[in-house]
Enzyme design. Structure first.
Site, short mmCIF file in Angstrom:
data_model
loop_
_atom_site.label_atom_id
_atom_site.label_comp_id
_atom_site.label_asym_id
_atom_site.label_seq_id
_atom_site.Cartn_x
_atom_site.Cartn_y
_atom_site.Cartn_z
N TYR A 155 18.86 45.92 87.61
CA TYR A 155 18.98 44.76 88.49
C TYR A 155 19.17 45.20 89.94
O TYR A 155 18.56 44.65 90.86
CB TYR A 155 20.13 43.86 88.06
CG TYR A 155 20.37 42.72 89.03
CD1 TYR A 155 19.47 41.65 89.09
CD2 TYR A 155 21.45 42.72 89.90
CE1 TYR A 155 19.66 40.62 90.00
CE2 TYR A 155 21.64 41.69 90.80
CZ TYR A 155 20.74 40.64 90.84
OH TYR A 155 20.93 39.62 91.74
N SER A 184 20.62 40.27 97.71
CA SER A 184 21.88 40.42 97.00
C SER A 184 22.69 41.54 97.63
O SER A 184 22.16 42.43 98.30
CB SER A 184 21.60 40.76 95.53
OG SER A 184 22.79 41.09 94.84
N LEU A 244 6.49 34.12 88.90
CA LEU A 244 6.54 35.33 89.72
C LEU A 244 5.59 36.41 89.22
O LEU A 244 5.17 37.28 89.99
CB LEU A 244 7.97 35.89 89.74
CG LEU A 244 9.04 35.05 90.41
CD1 LEU A 244 10.40 35.73 90.28
CD2 LEU A 244 8.72 34.79 91.87
N PRO A 249 24.01 37.63 98.83
CA PRO A 249 25.29 37.19 98.25
C PRO A 249 25.92 38.24 97.35
O PRO A 249 25.23 39.06 96.73
CB PRO A 249 24.90 35.95 97.42
CG PRO A 249 23.45 35.69 97.70
CD PRO A 249 22.88 36.97 98.19
N ARG A 302 8.75 27.38 86.24
CA ARG A 302 7.78 27.94 85.29
C ARG A 302 7.34 26.90 84.27
O ARG A 302 6.31 27.08 83.63
CB ARG A 302 8.38 29.16 84.59
CG ARG A 302 8.44 30.39 85.48
CD ARG A 302 8.86 31.62 84.71
NE ARG A 302 10.24 31.54 84.25
CZ ARG A 302 10.82 32.42 83.45
NH1 ARG A 302 10.12 33.45 83.00
NH2 ARG A 302 12.06 32.30 83.09
N TYR A 358 25.34 49.86 96.70
CA TYR A 358 25.30 50.69 95.49
C TYR A 358 24.67 52.05 95.77
O TYR A 358 23.84 52.19 96.66
CB TYR A 358 24.53 49.96 94.38
CG TYR A 358 25.32 48.80 93.82
CD1 TYR A 358 26.07 48.94 92.65
CD2 TYR A 358 25.37 47.59 94.49
CE1 TYR A 358 26.82 47.89 92.16
CE2 TYR A 358 26.12 46.52 94.01
CZ TYR A 358 26.84 46.68 92.84
OH TYR A 358 27.59 45.65 92.36
N PHE A 371 34.94 42.47 92.16
CA PHE A 371 33.82 41.59 92.45
C PHE A 371 34.02 40.91 93.80
O PHE A 371 35.13 40.49 94.15
CB PHE A 371 33.69 40.47 91.40
CG PHE A 371 33.21 40.93 90.07
CD1 PHE A 371 31.86 40.99 89.76
CD2 PHE A 371 34.13 41.31 89.09
CE1 PHE A 371 31.43 41.42 88.52
CE2 PHE A 371 33.70 41.73 87.85
CZ PHE A 371 32.35 41.78 87.57
N LYS A 377 16.56 44.27 93.08
CA LYS A 377 16.89 43.54 94.31
C LYS A 377 16.65 44.41 95.55
O LYS A 377 16.18 43.92 96.58
CB LYS A 377 18.34 43.05 94.27
CG LYS A 377 18.64 42.06 93.18
CD LYS A 377 17.74 40.83 93.22
CE LYS A 377 18.01 39.89 94.37
NZ LYS A 377 17.24 38.63 94.28
N GLY A 407 12.30 28.98 92.07
CA GLY A 407 13.40 29.01 91.11
C GLY A 407 14.24 27.75 91.20
O GLY A 407 15.47 27.79 91.09
#
Length: 343
Positions: A158, A128, A66, A187, A36, A134, A222, A162, A11
């Site tokens: 998402y 992450s 990927l 992160p 890519r 969560y 956040f 992760k 990436g």
């Protein structure tokens, strides 16, 4: 500085990937970046130059996706380490969660297999906070690296991607990784100066506040961390013996509300923050907006829920010392303005 090495960075044209490349090159390493599309090379080199780095011949690019096996063996061949940064993170919720989950999980396994087969020493996985905090009931204490998101709970695609990708990585290392070592960096929301119009989805929060696209601040919280510090933590986790087999949360400090973030921008940017809202949105207004906006719908499960995370382990084990959240947010806004990315 550690001895110069050749590092595969996946990436490489992305927000975090380009920062990892910049810091690896600045430290004297050679970098092989996966992309890519090779057409992105001029943009990547321009971004690195904006970060003060002349990549020269120490940067080479390889095409690898990927979603496909092709290209990964060649990308890893001759490298010493890998930073697996690439992972999809769209602003909108996909109709099929597997659009995120499959490339995240299977792509991670492709990189790990290629790294193992090529004899790399260690892979640092960009995971992450989504894989940590969560699916849990409210809690007073900050999350740490011992906690995993609960995939039995209803989670956004998402967050699932992760969590499942990092779980798959640790399972791979345990069962078939051979001598390959693994460390993970987790992160929170990544902010900090952008180098191009290819930036993290988290940056959209600051952009929308500056643009006036948000009429008020939703009751959301956040974690904030500067992209330069996340890249630094990756390089520390890459070579420090103590990082083997460990996860490291990357956060600048306590989580902030969107109202706190907006107030920080108004305090530091003066006239440039004239459209940043000063009022808080009631939850019912946000829920109403979510009926028409999939991006808003994605945040509903976290509306009004405070979370926090600790960076004590990264500080203690790796000597990591991140910038403040305030500095990261102001740098984000200033760079968006300087690059003409704010309307």
């Amino acid at each position: 500085m550690n001895d110069p090495a050749t590092i595969l960075i996946t990436g490489g044209s992305g927000f975090l990937g380009s920062r990892c490349i910049a810091q690896a090159l600045a430290a004297g390493h050679r970098v092989r970046a996966s992309v890519r599309d090779l057409a992105r090379e001029p943009q990547l080199r321009a971004a690195l130059a904006r970060a003060g780095v002349d990549a020269g011949e120490r940067l080479s690019l390889r095409v690898a996706d990927l979603r496909r096996d092709e290209g990964w063996a060649q990308a890893a061949q001759g490298c010493d380490y890998a930073l697996h940064v690439a992972s999809p993170f769209p602003a909108d919720i996909p109709r099929d969660p597997n659009e995120l989950i499959a490339p995240a999980r299977e792509g991670t396994l492709r990189v790990l297999r290629a790294a193992r087969d090529a004899g790399l020493r260690r892979v640092v996985l960009t995971s992450s906070f989504a894989a940590v905090g969560y699916g849990h009931p409210p809690r007073a204490q900050p999350f740490d690296e011992s906690v995993w998101s609960d995939t039995a709970a209803p989670l956004a695609p998402y967050v699932q991607s992760k969590t499942l990708a990092e779980r798959a990585a640790w399972d791979f290392i345990e069962r078939e990784g051979g001598a390959l070592e693994l460390a993970a960096v987790n992160p929170v929301g990544i902010f900090g100066p952008v180098l191009s119009d290819d930036y993290a989805t988290s940056i959209l929060l600051v952009k929308r506040l500056l643009d006036g696209a948000l009429p008020g601040a939703p009751k959301l919280y956040f974690g904030v961390v500067d992209v330069r510090d996340v890249a630094d933590l990756h390089l520390r986790a890459m070579t420090d013996p103590a990082a083997r087999g460990q996860r490291f949360l990357a956060t600048a400090g306590d989580f902030l509300s969107v109202s706190d973030i907006a107030a920080t921008l108004r305090r530091h940017l003066g006239a440039a923050a004239r459209r940043v809202p000063s009022r808080q949105l009631p939850n019912w207004v946000v829920r109403l907006a979510a009926l028409a906006d999939p991006a808003v719908r994605q945040i509903l499960p976290d509306l009004g829920k405070f979370k926090n995370a600790s960076n004590a382990k990264a500080r203690r084990v790796l000597g990591w010392n991140p910038r403040s959240a305030e500095e990261a947010l102001v740098a984000t806004a200033q760079s968006l303005i300087e690059l003409g990315l704010v309307r």
